[in-house]
Design a protein around this motif. Structure first.
Motif, PDB file in Angstrom:
ATOM      1  N   GLY A 106      -7.928   4.874 -19.840  1.00 15.34           N
ATOM      2  CA  GLY A 106      -7.142   3.930 -20.646  1.00 15.34           C
ATOM      3  C   GLY A 106      -5.706   4.375 -20.818  1.00 15.34           C
ATOM      4  N   ASN A 107      -5.259   5.262 -19.935  1.00 15.08           N
ATOM      5  CA  ASN A 107      -3.891   5.794 -19.975  1.00 15.08           C
ATOM      6  C   ASN A 107      -3.567   6.502 -21.293  1.00 15.08           C
ATOM      7  N   GLN A 108      -4.614   7.051 -21.903  1.00 15.51           N
ATOM      8  CA  GLN A 108      -4.403   7.729 -23.179  1.00 15.51           C
ATOM      9  C   GLN A 108      -4.902   9.161 -23.144  1.00 15.51           C
ATOM     10  N   SER A 109      -4.192  10.025 -23.836  1.00 17.62           N
ATOM     11  CA  SER A 109      -4.618  11.417 -23.934  1.00 17.62           C
ATOM     12  C   SER A 109      -5.799  11.506 -24.898  1.00 17.62           C
ATOM     13  N   GLY A 117      15.718  11.869 -19.934  1.00 14.89           N
ATOM     14  CA  GLY A 117      15.069  12.081 -21.218  1.00 14.89           C
ATOM     15  C   GLY A 117      15.201  10.919 -22.163  1.00 14.89           C
ATOM     16  N   ASN A 118      14.331  10.901 -23.148  1.00 14.84           N
ATOM     17  CA  ASN A 118      14.367   9.859 -24.179  1.00 14.84           C
ATOM     18  C   ASN A 118      13.543  10.316 -25.359  1.00 14.84           C
ATOM     19  N   ARG A 119      13.773   9.631 -26.476  1.00 12.33           N
ATOM     20  CA  ARG A 119      12.932   9.867 -27.656  1.00 12.33           C
ATOM     21  C   ARG A 119      11.719   8.954 -27.529  1.00 12.33           C
ATOM     22  N   PRO A 120      10.506   9.520 -27.569  1.00  9.92           N
ATOM     23  CA  PRO A 120       9.313   8.692 -27.377  1.00  9.92           C
ATOM     24  C   PRO A 120       9.182   7.621 -28.456  1.00  9.92           C
ATOM     25  N   SER A 121       8.438   6.605 -28.138  1.00  8.77           N
ATOM     26  CA  SER A 121       8.166   5.559 -29.122  1.00  8.77           C
ATOM     27  C   SER A 121       7.110   6.054 -30.106  1.00  8.77           C
ATOM     28  N   TYR A 161       0.139   6.293 -32.057  1.00  8.39           N
ATOM     29  CA  TYR A 161       0.340   6.621 -30.647  1.00  8.39           C
ATOM     30  C   TYR A 161       1.808   6.419 -30.304  1.00  8.39           C
ATOM     31  N   GLY A 162       2.173   6.978 -29.172  1.00 13.06           N
ATOM     32  CA  GLY A 162       3.541   6.793 -28.695  1.00 13.06           C
ATOM     33  C   GLY A 162       3.566   7.101 -27.224  1.00 13.06           C
ATOM     34  N   THR A 163       4.651   6.709 -26.569  1.00 12.38           N
ATOM     35  CA  THR A 163       4.747   7.048 -25.164  1.00 12.38           C
ATOM     36  C   THR A 163       5.965   7.905 -24.887  1.00 12.38           C
ATOM     37  N   GLY A 164       5.720   8.937 -24.108  1.00 12.07           N
ATOM     38  CA  GLY A 164       6.807   9.775 -23.609  1.00 12.07           C
ATOM     39  C   GLY A 164       6.992   9.525 -22.125  1.00 12.07           C
ATOM     40  N   GLY A 165       6.693   8.285 -21.699  1.00  9.00           N
ATOM     41  CA  GLY A 165       6.784   7.958 -20.278  1.00  9.00           C
ATOM     42  C   GLY A 165       5.555   8.455 -19.554  1.00  9.00           C
ATOM     43  N   ILE A 166       5.773   8.970 -18.360  1.00  8.13           N
ATOM     44  CA  ILE A 166       4.638   9.422 -17.561  1.00  8.13           C
ATOM     45  C   ILE A 166       4.136  10.779 -18.088  1.00  8.13           C
ATOM     46  N   SER A 167       4.924  11.431 -18.918  1.00 11.41           N
ATOM     47  CA  SER A 167       4.528  12.732 -19.465  1.00 11.41           C
ATOM     48  C   SER A 167       3.898  12.563 -20.839  1.00 11.41           C
ATOM     49  N   SER A 168       3.482  13.678 -21.423  1.00  6.76           N
ATOM     50  CA  SER A 168       3.018  13.636 -22.808  1.00  6.76           C
ATOM     51  C   SER A 168       4.171  14.069 -23.714  1.00  6.76           C
ATOM     52  N   ASN A 226      -1.241  10.193 -27.026  1.00  8.10           N
ATOM     53  CA  ASN A 226      -0.131   9.932 -26.108  1.00  8.10           C
ATOM     54  C   ASN A 226      -0.539   8.841 -25.135  1.00  8.10           C
ATOM     55  N   VAL A 227       0.360   7.907 -24.897  1.00  5.23           N
ATOM     56  CA  VAL A 227       0.086   6.831 -23.946  1.00  5.23           C
ATOM     57  C   VAL A 227       1.001   7.015 -22.740  1.00  5.23           C
ATOM     58  N   ALA A 228       0.423   6.953 -21.546  1.00  2.13           N
ATOM     59  CA  ALA A 228       1.240   7.099 -20.339  1.00  2.13           C
ATOM     60  C   ALA A 228       1.691   5.730 -19.842  1.00  2.13           C
ATOM     61  N   VAL A 229       2.965   5.627 -19.502  1.00  2.00           N
ATOM     62  CA  VAL A 229       3.477   4.424 -18.830  1.00  2.00           C
ATOM     63  C   VAL A 229       4.324   4.879 -17.643  1.00  2.00           C
ATOM     64  N   ASN A 230       4.600   3.949 -16.735  1.00  6.32           N
ATOM     65  CA  ASN A 230       5.438   4.282 -15.575  1.00  6.32           C
ATOM     66  C   ASN A 230       6.914   4.231 -15.974  1.00  6.32           C
ATOM     67  N   ALA A 231       7.336   5.276 -16.639  1.00  2.00           N
ATOM     68  CA  ALA A 231       8.747   5.361 -17.043  1.00  2.00           C
ATOM     69  C   ALA A 231       9.124   6.834 -17.134  1.00  2.00           C
ATOM     70  N   GLY A 232      10.418   7.086 -17.121  1.00  2.00           N
ATOM     71  CA  GLY A 232      10.924   8.461 -17.112  1.00  2.00           C
ATOM     72  C   GLY A 232      10.427   9.271 -18.299  1.00  2.00           C
ATOM     73  N   ASN A 233      10.375  10.587 -18.100  1.00  2.00           N
ATOM     74  CA  ASN A 233       9.806  11.476 -19.108  1.00  2.00           C
ATOM     75  C   ASN A 233      10.670  11.604 -20.353  1.00  2.00           C
ATOM     76  N   GLN A 234       9.989  11.780 -21.457  1.00  2.00           N
ATOM     77  CA  GLN A 234      10.679  12.087 -22.707  1.00  2.00           C
ATOM     78  C   GLN A 234      11.241  13.497 -22.631  1.00  2.00           C
ATOM     79  N   ARG A 235      12.239  13.765 -23.423  1.00  2.00           N
ATOM     80  CA  ARG A 235      12.697  15.129 -23.666  1.00  2.00           C
ATOM     81  C   ARG A 235      12.982  15.239 -25.153  1.00  2.00           C
ATOM     82  N   ALA A 236      13.093  16.488 -25.607  1.00  2.00           N
ATOM     83  CA  ALA A 236      13.441  16.681 -27.014  1.00  2.00           C
ATOM     84  C   ALA A 236      14.687  15.864 -27.317  1.00  2.00           C
ATOM     85  N   MET A 237      14.659  15.093 -28.388  1.00  2.00           N
ATOM     86  CA  MET A 237      15.860  14.392 -28.816  1.00  2.00           C
ATOM     87  C   MET A 237      16.068  14.652 -30.297  1.00  2.00           C
ATOM     88  N   ARG A 238      17.217  15.161 -30.595  1.00  2.00           N
ATOM     89  CA  ARG A 238      17.655  15.482 -31.956  1.00  2.00           C
ATOM     90  C   ARG A 238      16.547  15.335 -33.000  1.00  2.00           C
TER      91      ARG A 238
END
Ligand code: FES
Ligand code: FES
Lengths: 215, 706
Positions: free
Chosen positions: B138-141, B267-271, B294-301, B322-334
């Motif tokens: 289910g694309n979930q961790s 990078g991005n801040r996950p949802s 839940y939130g998504t960090g893209g294809i990563s956790s 964590n939910v995986a989607v086909n999008a760029g990976n999250q990175r630490a954001m402020r």
């Protein structure tokens, strides 16, 4: 391949335009996996045909004359940052930054004939015969422009990447409006963007500079 | 025991000192990685996937290679491998000009077999969704579950309950200097890299490893750097590609990401989506908190978020996925995980307070065990004029309605071991301070100068500070977690103290006084017991003759401290006809420990607030479900705060103790919650989703009417 051989490739008549254009909206959503293709919008020779006519032009930047060779598509910003003059020296005026590449951020702001211009949006050829002032041309030797002094005094910069653009826009704003209100400062600098969040101190700096004699 | 001394004894520390790099930055002389021009330098670019999910069937680079001016083309993915998000690297080129490099990318042919994709959390979790990540049904961790005491028992004690869902979307960093490097090989074995990075030594380690070199054969330089916000650690594939292209061509190669690349892959801040049920007792104590999120960090956790937050709840149960989607990976954001969780918690607090018929500030006071924040509530309320606040949310008949809200935050930032530094006094009186940290815009360069100048009785401008270069071999950690100042300051301070001690030993005979009796004054050294005995700094240093003094420093636990509290108050005006939210004022009361430089500390608080208000009102990554592409990967459609969004911001450096702490991240945490609560207070409709855009406001108002 040597440059000469490459030229031969370019000049030969083989057409490589047999490829589809890059994947369009919707293509990939099809449920049956289609073969798609990225790239190869135009063949090498087609691109060379249209792109590579260059011209030598003269630009007047910070009261200095530069001779550079440019393509039709070369922007003023590219000349400032990456240009090499005809005697082989880098123009190297890297104060103006490329940040958004589409006229949205003001990082590349310069003054052309007294008006602020996004250098990423102006073709180098169109800048011929005009007076171009970049952030490097604002100070008089070691004497900083009042806006520059005020930016330092108020810490109107953090990483400083947006700063040259804000400095140029602020200087131009004060040239047009010696005593701007806060609203007019916001309006005058609305074409510039800062991600570090220096705005409050930028407003303070412009106010301080406006109180000085800046001409 | 080392100490920073009393405030009354400080000449420089804690004062407002302008930045050492100010002049270079306002004149355009400051050279960022993006500004480096090397002789014969080539320009690199990366071809990236425009599709979100596909198998690479073949890459034909021959046409690109044939283009005049192209010097090298390298693949970055092998045939048979999968591309898993838009923007993933396919190939890289180096060419004589950036325009030629751009042309060359268009000549690379990539044959792909498309695979089904999902780019939104809802699509990824829907029944029958294609599985895009191995082992994630289910694309979930696997859920991570935490429990504290007995949540069911807690609810039995509750007099009021709130059940709600809060959501924050993916946000991107938008560093104005994009990620990138200039790489140049001196010979086969020695590489120099200018890097736009938050971690000079991390980039050195990673590139050395990549090329199988000893670390000291890689030099990394970051003189100035145009913003990172957590996204710039390590060279990334673009740094490796730049160095590879430089090696193949024997030329320097500059490879900076484009603005679009930056949104897609840097990078991005996950949802975050939280379903919360929470309860409080009649007397206003939080008693139970049950959350599934839940939130998504893209294809990563890595889509973590806080909750419950700041306020004490005795009985909790939380479950995160964590939910995986086909999008760029999250990175630490402020302040990773904090602003989104704080928005949910502070919204929840107000909802509970309303059910209890309590003033939200009063409700916070009851549930917040931080003494610092208790004091901040008082100060902040006074500054914003909390007594003027609407008692009835949405009251009044005007088109424009005002409201006030409050939010809170907490952060670590205590620094850590691992920094080496050297302070040198030369016979001509010049002073140099060197360490391998980097100034990412926070002003650490100036902080170092202040500390050394304070110790020596000099001015900060007398100190030459060298940071952002691995060559001196004085490592320091990456600038993340608000750790830089607290990690660096103790080592600089002890190095300066050691150098001063050495200088005292040198001149004590001349002054005919014991070393312990020597002191520094402004530009002088004198004997404490006989003030007539004094020499200038210049004279003292002159005694060194041909020598110089160069001392290292050490970690001193007692000079720093972690954990800072912050509180913010917002006043807004909502136009009920257009849905526009206008910020009137934000008061940020921020515990900063010992602020080495009050001026740059205020700048950082302003900056945090402004990033926070961007998250509250503007920022959202839009993904197109059909094509799987990001719709607003530019600065036109992805909105960040501009001049018109900036209200009056009152940043208050809240002094608590005289130990150094970091402050880069915490001030962005309370802002979205405070603004959301203020909007509710203004219009009387709760919007549980960021950003608070006009369409959401109008929809909410319409629903209220209906
Ligand atoms: S780079 Fe020219 S306006 Fe942004
Ligand atoms: S100071 Fe960093 S973007 Fe403006």
């Amino acid at each position: 391949m040597s440059e000469k051989e490459k030229k031969q490739v370019r000049d030969s008549n083989i057409s490589r335009r047999s490829f589809l254009k890059g994947v369009g909206t919707g293509t990939v959503a099809a449920t049956v996996a289609p073969t798609v293709l990225i790239g190869a919008e135009k063949s090498a020779e087609a691109q060379m045909d249209e792109a590579v006519s260059t011209a030598k032009i003269q630009l007047n930047i910070n009261e200095k004359s530069y001779q550079v060779e440019v393509e039709a598509r070369t922007t003023l910003l590219t000349v400032l940052r990456d240009g090499i003059d005809t005697s082989g020296n880098n123009v190297d005026l890297t104060g103006a930054k490329l940040i958004c590449d589409r006229g949205e951020c003001g990082g590349c702001t310069v003054i052309v004939d007294g008006k602020t211009v996004y250098a990423c949006m102006m073709l180098a050829m169109d800048a011929q015969g005009k007076q171009i002032t970049t952030v490097e041309g604002l100070a008089d030797g070691d004497d900083l422009h009042p806006v520059q002094e005020a930016f330092i005094q108020h810490d109107a910069l953090m990483c400083g990447f947006c700063t040259p653009g804000f400095i140029v826009s602020s200087a131009a704003l004060l040239n047009e409006n010696a005593k701007p209100t806060l609203g007019e400062i916001k309006e005058g600098l609305s074409g510039n963007t800062c991600r570090c969040g220096t705005y409050p101190f930028i407003f303070d700096a412009v106010k301080t500079a406006s109180r000085k004699n800046f001409n | 025991m080392e100490s920073w001394g009393e405030a009354s004894e400080s000449r420089l520390i804690g004062k407002r000192i302008t930045r050492l790099s100010g002049k270079d930055k306002v004149t355009g002389k400051a050279k960022y990685t993006f500004d480096i021009n090397r002789p014969g330098m080539l320009y690199g670019r990366i071809l990236r996937s425009e599709v979100p999910h596909a198998t690479v069937m073949g890459i034909d680079m021959s046409q690109a290679e044939a283009l005049p001016g192209v010097k090298a083309v390298i693949p970055l993915i092998e045939s048979g491998k999968k591309l898993r998000y838009q923007g993933q690297e396919i190939a890289a080129v180096a060419a004589e000009t950036d325009d030629i490099a751009k042309d060359a990318l268009r000549l690379i042919q990539v044959h792909l077999e498309a695979l089904p994709h999902v780019v939104t959390e809802a699509d990824a979790m829907a029944e029958g969704a294609p599985q895009i990540r191995e082992n994630w049904a289910g694309n979930q961790s696997e859920p991570s579950i935490n429990k504290n005491r007995d949540v069911a028992a807690g609810f039995e004690e509750a007099a009021v309950e709130v059940e709600a869902t809060y959501h924050t979307p993916v946000q991107t960093h938008v560093c104005l200097e994009t990620h990138g490097h200039v790489a140049e090989w001196e010979d086969e074995q020695n590489l120099t890299v200018w890097a736009s990075t938050q971690g000079v030594f991390g980039v050195r380690r990673d590139l050395a490893q990549y090329f199988g070199l000893p670390p000291n054969q890689v030099r990394v330089i970051t003189e100035h750097m145009g913003g990172g916000f957590g996204s710039k650690f390590g060279p990334g594939s673009e740094g490796e590609a730049a160095a590879k292209l430089a090696r193949i061509t024997g030329k320097a190669v500059k490879l900076m990401l484009t603005r679009k690349d930056e949104h897609l892959v840097a990078g991005n801040r996950p949802s975050m989506t939280q379903h919360v049920r929470a309860g409080a007792t009649r007397d206003g104590r939080l008693i139970a908190y049950d959350m599934r999120g839940y939130g998504t960090g893209g294809i990563s956790s890595g889509a973590g978020f806080v909750g419950p937050y700041v306020y004490h709840v005795p009985n909790t149960r939380t479950e995160r996925v964590n939910v995986a989607v086909n999008a760029g990976n999250q990175r630490a954001m402020r302040a990773p995980g904090h602003p989104q969780g704080a928005f949910a918690m502070d919204s929840l607090m107000d909802e509970l307070a309303e059910k209890l018929g309590m003033n939200p500030l009063e409700f916070r006071r009851i549930n917040d065990s931080s003494e610092v924040r208790q004091a901040q509530y008082t100060l902040g309320a006074q500054e914003i004029g909390w007594h003027r606040r609407n008692n009835v949310p949405g009251a009044g008949n005007g088109v424009k309605k005002r409201g006030m809200g409050v939010g809170s935050g907490q952060w670590g930032g205590g620094g850590g071991r691992g920094t080496e530094a050297r302070v040198t006094i030369n016979a001509d009186g010049t002073v140099e301070a060197v360490t391998g940290t980097q100034d990412i815009g926070t002003g650490i360069r100036t902080a170092i100068a202040i500390i050394v100048a304070e110790e020596f009785g000099l001015a900060p401008t007398d100190i030459t500070v060298k940071v952002g270069d691995s060559a001196p071999g004085l490592p320091s950690g990456g600038s993340g977690g608000s750790q830089t100042t607290a990690s660096v300051a103790p080592v600089i301070k002890t190095a300066a103290a050691a150098a001063k001690q050495k200088l005292f030993e040198h001149i004590a005979p001349l002054l005919e006084a014991p070393v312990a009796d020597l002191r520094v004054g402004t530009g002088i050294i004198y004997v404490a017991s006989d003030r007539t005995k004094t020499i200038t700094w210049q004279q003292a240093a002159g005694q060194l003759g041909m020598e110089s003094i160069s001392e290292g420093g050490h970690w001193a636990e007692e000079l720093r401290k972690g954990v800072v509290a912050g509180t913010q108050f917002a006043e807004v005006e909502v136009d009920t006809q257009t849905g526009a939210v206008k910020l009137i004022k934000i008061v940020a009361v921020q515990d900063c420990g010992l602020a080495i430089n009050r001026l740059t500390t205020e700048s950082q608080i302003n900056g945090g607030v402004i990033m926070g208000l961007g998250q509250a009102l503007l920022e959202e990554r839009f993904m197109d479900a059909q094509t799987g592409r990001m719709l607003n990967a530019n600065l036109e459609d992805y909105k960040i705060p501009g001049t018109f969004e900036i209200p009056e911001i009152k940043s208050i450096v809240f002094d608590t103790h005289r130990k150094v702490t970091g402050i880069g991240e915490p001030p962005c945490i309370p802002t979205p919650g405070a603004i959301a609560n203020a909007v509710y207070n203004a219009i009387g409709v709760r919007i549980r989703e960021l950003p608070l855009t006009p369409d959401r406001i109008l929809t909410a108002l319409a629903e209220k009417k209906a």
